[in-house]
Scaffold this motif. Structure first.
Motif, PDB file in Angstrom:
ATOM      1  N   ASP A   3      21.872 -39.157  -7.901  1.00  0.00           N
ATOM      2  CA  ASP A   3      21.453 -38.714  -9.226  1.00  0.00           C
ATOM      3  C   ASP A   3      22.570 -39.024 -10.229  1.00  0.00           C
ATOM      4  OD1 ASP A   3      20.655 -37.395 -11.503  1.00  0.00           O
ATOM      5  OD2 ASP A   3      20.102 -35.542 -10.488  1.00  0.00           O
ATOM      6  N   ALA A   4      22.236 -39.753 -11.277  1.00  0.00           N
ATOM      7  CA  ALA A   4      23.247 -40.102 -12.278  1.00  0.00           C
ATOM      8  C   ALA A   4      23.883 -38.868 -12.899  1.00  0.00           C
ATOM      9  CB  ALA A   4      22.628 -40.982 -13.369  1.00  0.00           C
ATOM     10  N   SER A   5      23.117 -37.799 -13.046  1.00  0.00           N
ATOM     11  CA  SER A   5      23.641 -36.603 -13.721  1.00  0.00           C
ATOM     12  C   SER A   5      24.681 -35.873 -12.895  1.00  0.00           C
ATOM     13  CB  SER A   5      22.501 -35.647 -14.076  1.00  0.00           C
ATOM     14  OG  SER A   5      21.910 -35.107 -12.915  1.00  0.00           O
ATOM     15  N   THR A   6      24.771 -36.169 -11.599  1.00  0.00           N
ATOM     16  CA  THR A   6      25.813 -35.578 -10.770  1.00  0.00           C
ATOM     17  C   THR A   6      26.815 -36.635 -10.314  1.00  0.00           C
ATOM     18  OG1 THR A   6      24.427 -35.803  -8.777  1.00  0.00           O
ATOM     19  CG2 THR A   6      24.331 -33.707  -9.971  1.00  0.00           C
ATOM     20  N   THR A   7      26.896 -37.703 -11.092  1.00  0.00           N
ATOM     21  CA  THR A   7      27.842 -38.784 -10.824  1.00  0.00           C
ATOM     22  C   THR A   7      28.961 -38.749 -11.860  1.00  0.00           C
ATOM     23  OG1 THR A   7      26.134 -40.210  -9.871  1.00  0.00           O
ATOM     24  CG2 THR A   7      28.126 -41.294 -10.676  1.00  0.00           C
ATOM     25  N   LEU A  31      26.741 -45.707 -19.003  1.00  0.00           N
ATOM     26  CA  LEU A  31      25.442 -45.578 -18.339  1.00  0.00           C
ATOM     27  C   LEU A  31      24.775 -44.266 -18.750  1.00  0.00           C
ATOM     28  CD1 LEU A  31      25.884 -46.666 -14.609  1.00  0.00           C
ATOM     29  CD2 LEU A  31      24.570 -47.821 -16.377  1.00  0.00           C
ATOM     30  N   PRO A  32      23.475 -44.281 -19.002  1.00  0.00           N
ATOM     31  CA  PRO A  32      22.776 -43.048 -19.370  1.00  0.00           C
ATOM     32  C   PRO A  32      22.907 -41.978 -18.282  1.00  0.00           C
ATOM     33  CG  PRO A  32      21.400 -44.963 -19.786  1.00  0.00           C
ATOM     34  CD  PRO A  32      22.584 -45.446 -19.010  1.00  0.00           C
ATOM     35  N   ASP A  33      23.183 -40.768 -18.701  1.00  0.00           N
ATOM     36  CA  ASP A  33      23.162 -39.564 -17.851  1.00  0.00           C
ATOM     37  C   ASP A  33      24.387 -39.356 -16.977  1.00  0.00           C
ATOM     38  OD1 ASP A  33      20.619 -38.889 -18.851  1.00  0.00           O
ATOM     39  OD2 ASP A  33      19.633 -40.137 -17.342  1.00  0.00           O
ATOM     40  N   VAL A  34      25.197 -40.388 -16.692  1.00  0.00           N
ATOM     41  CA  VAL A  34      26.368 -40.138 -15.860  1.00  0.00           C
ATOM     42  C   VAL A  34      27.376 -39.287 -16.629  1.00  0.00           C
ATOM     43  CG1 VAL A  34      26.120 -42.312 -14.592  1.00  0.00           C
ATOM     44  CG2 VAL A  34      27.662 -42.213 -16.564  1.00  0.00           C
ATOM     45  N   ARG A  35      28.236 -38.597 -15.891  1.00  0.00           N
ATOM     46  CA  ARG A  35      29.357 -37.886 -16.486  1.00  0.00           C
ATOM     47  C   ARG A  35      30.566 -38.806 -16.433  1.00  0.00           C
ATOM     48  NH1 ARG A  35      25.240 -35.962 -17.576  1.00  0.00           N
ATOM     49  NH2 ARG A  35      24.562 -33.813 -17.230  1.00  0.00           N
ATOM     50  N   THR A  48      44.945 -35.704 -12.191  1.00  0.00           N
ATOM     51  CA  THR A  48      44.885 -34.406 -12.869  1.00  0.00           C
ATOM     52  C   THR A  48      43.710 -34.369 -13.836  1.00  0.00           C
ATOM     53  OG1 THR A  48      47.292 -34.204 -12.719  1.00  0.00           O
ATOM     54  CG2 THR A  48      46.174 -32.761 -14.282  1.00  0.00           C
ATOM     55  N   ALA A  49      43.492 -35.456 -14.562  1.00  0.00           N
ATOM     56  CA  ALA A  49      42.354 -35.537 -15.484  1.00  0.00           C
ATOM     57  C   ALA A  49      41.034 -35.523 -14.726  1.00  0.00           C
ATOM     58  CB  ALA A  49      42.466 -36.805 -16.329  1.00  0.00           C
ATOM     59  N   ILE A  50      40.989 -36.224 -13.601  1.00  0.00           N
ATOM     60  CA  ILE A  50      39.749 -36.291 -12.827  1.00  0.00           C
ATOM     61  C   ILE A  50      39.357 -34.908 -12.299  1.00  0.00           C
ATOM     62  CG2 ILE A  50      38.689 -37.250 -10.739  1.00  0.00           C
ATOM     63  CD1 ILE A  50      40.463 -39.757 -11.224  1.00  0.00           C
ATOM     64  N   LEU A  51      40.322 -34.179 -11.769  1.00  0.00           N
ATOM     65  CA  LEU A  51      40.030 -32.829 -11.281  1.00  0.00           C
ATOM     66  C   LEU A  51      39.568 -31.920 -12.415  1.00  0.00           C
ATOM     67  CD1 LEU A  51      42.981 -32.317  -8.767  1.00  0.00           C
ATOM     68  CD2 LEU A  51      40.544 -32.497  -8.220  1.00  0.00           C
ATOM     69  N   ALA A  52      40.188 -32.054 -13.578  1.00  0.00           N
ATOM     70  CA  ALA A  52      39.772 -31.253 -14.727  1.00  0.00           C
ATOM     71  C   ALA A  52      38.354 -31.601 -15.151  1.00  0.00           C
ATOM     72  CB  ALA A  52      40.752 -31.457 -15.887  1.00  0.00           C
ATOM     73  N   ALA A  53      38.007 -32.893 -15.079  1.00  0.00           N
ATOM     74  CA  ALA A  53      36.647 -33.318 -15.428  1.00  0.00           C
ATOM     75  C   ALA A  53      35.634 -32.764 -14.430  1.00  0.00           C
ATOM     76  CB  ALA A  53      36.572 -34.839 -15.466  1.00  0.00           C
ATOM     77  N   MET A  54      35.961 -32.802 -13.153  1.00  0.00           N
ATOM     78  CA  MET A  54      35.074 -32.251 -12.132  1.00  0.00           C
ATOM     79  C   MET A  54      34.824 -30.771 -12.376  1.00  0.00           C
ATOM     80  SD  MET A  54      36.539 -34.172  -8.713  1.00  0.00           S
ATOM     81  CE  MET A  54      35.312 -33.462  -7.607  1.00  0.00           C
ATOM     82  N   GLU A  84      31.335 -28.947 -13.577  1.00  0.00           N
ATOM     83  CA  GLU A  84      30.894 -28.128 -12.446  1.00  0.00           C
ATOM     84  C   GLU A  84      30.482 -29.000 -11.259  1.00  0.00           C
ATOM     85  OE1 GLU A  84      27.881 -25.520 -13.968  1.00  0.00           O
ATOM     86  OE2 GLU A  84      29.343 -24.260 -15.030  1.00  0.00           O
ATOM     87  N   LEU A  85      31.308 -30.005 -10.983  1.00  0.00           N
ATOM     88  CA  LEU A  85      31.042 -30.915  -9.862  1.00  0.00           C
ATOM     89  C   LEU A  85      31.967 -30.654  -8.674  1.00  0.00           C
ATOM     90  CD1 LEU A  85      30.529 -34.277 -11.792  1.00  0.00           C
ATOM     91  CD2 LEU A  85      28.767 -32.794 -10.797  1.00  0.00           C
ATOM     92  N   LEU A  86      32.818 -29.641  -8.771  1.00  0.00           N
ATOM     93  CA  LEU A  86      33.687 -29.305  -7.658  1.00  0.00           C
ATOM     94  C   LEU A  86      32.871 -28.714  -6.526  1.00  0.00           C
ATOM     95  CD1 LEU A  86      36.761 -27.718  -9.468  1.00  0.00           C
ATOM     96  CD2 LEU A  86      36.751 -29.830  -8.151  1.00  0.00           C
TER      97      LEU A  86
END
Length: 226
Positions: free
Chosen positions: A153-157, A172-176, A212-218, A222-224
């Motif tokens: 699912d793009a929305s959880t990518t 890309l549409p819908d990706v984070r 550090t940025a990637i973990l903050a983005a996750m 709410e992808l952690l």
């Protein structure tokens, strides 16, 4: 990174996708140097090569690029005419569906983008890396293909980038998205030009670099995983 829940919603599987401008050769050098864990899918050479488990070539993707048209010799001729100061990159970076040069004159890159046929795409990044690929290729199109193939699912990518050739993927549409704090100026400029709505799906904090940025983005999206 792409995640998907089970039918019960109790667990979440994660698919790790590396999407790099490097050829498989340079990727292998980097993976060895920094001990990268193997991905589920490796996208190499600016979206022109897809390798399952990081090693098995996806022939469906290659056929898709072939069907769109590609003439490497014609591209070389056009580059010689419109970007005369461009110099070829090393042999490992000249691929079946990607030709690469070093170029330090942005106006020549712009002229080249106007000159190539509709079946080709010019990608100029970091102020020096010039790639010409099929218009069907690019990091965005390749990632969209992989997400369809693995049923993600793009929305959880979450797509994470640091240079101009990541724009097609982040757009890309819908990706984070995550633009790391140490990203090239061209990618930061792309983020700053987004409207408020588009910014809601792209994380950027100039004080946070790399992982550090990637973990903050996750965390932000709410992808952690629990």
């Amino acid at each position: 990174l792409s995640s998907s829940s089970s039918a019960s919603g109790a667990s979440r599987a994660v698919t790790v996708i590396y999407n790099t401008g490097r050829s498989p050769t340079l990727y292998a050098d980097l993976a060895h140097e920094v001990s990268l864990p193997p991905p589920d899918v490796l996208i190499c050479s600016v979206g022109t090569e897809v390798l399952r488990q990081g090693k098995d070539i996806d022939e469906t993707w290659e056929a898709h690029l072939d069907e769109g048209g590609w003439d490497a010799q014609l591209i070389r001729t056009i580059v010689e005419k419109h970007a005369p100061s461009a110099t070829p990159q090393q042999a490992s970076e000249q691929r079946k569906h990607k030709l690469s040069w070093k170029l330090y004159v942005e106006s020549e890159a712009n002229a080249l983008a106007d000159a190539v046929p509709s079946w080709a795409r010019v990608i100029f990044s970091t102020g020096e890396d010039l790639d010409v690929v099929p218009s069907r290729a690019g990091k965005g199109n390749a990632l969209a293909f992989v997400l369809r193939e693995v049923g993600a699912d793009a929305s959880t990518t979450l797509c994470c980038g640091d240079s101009g050739n990541d724009v097609l993927m982040l757009g890309l549409p819908d990706v984070r998205g995550c633009v790391v704090g140490n990203a090239a100026a061209e990618l930061v400029s792309w983020f700053q030009a987004l409207d408020d709505g588009a910014r809601q799906r792209v994380f950027y904090d100039p004080s946070l670099r790399g992982a550090t940025a990637i973990l903050a983005a996750m965390k932000s999206f709410e992808l952690l995983l629990a």
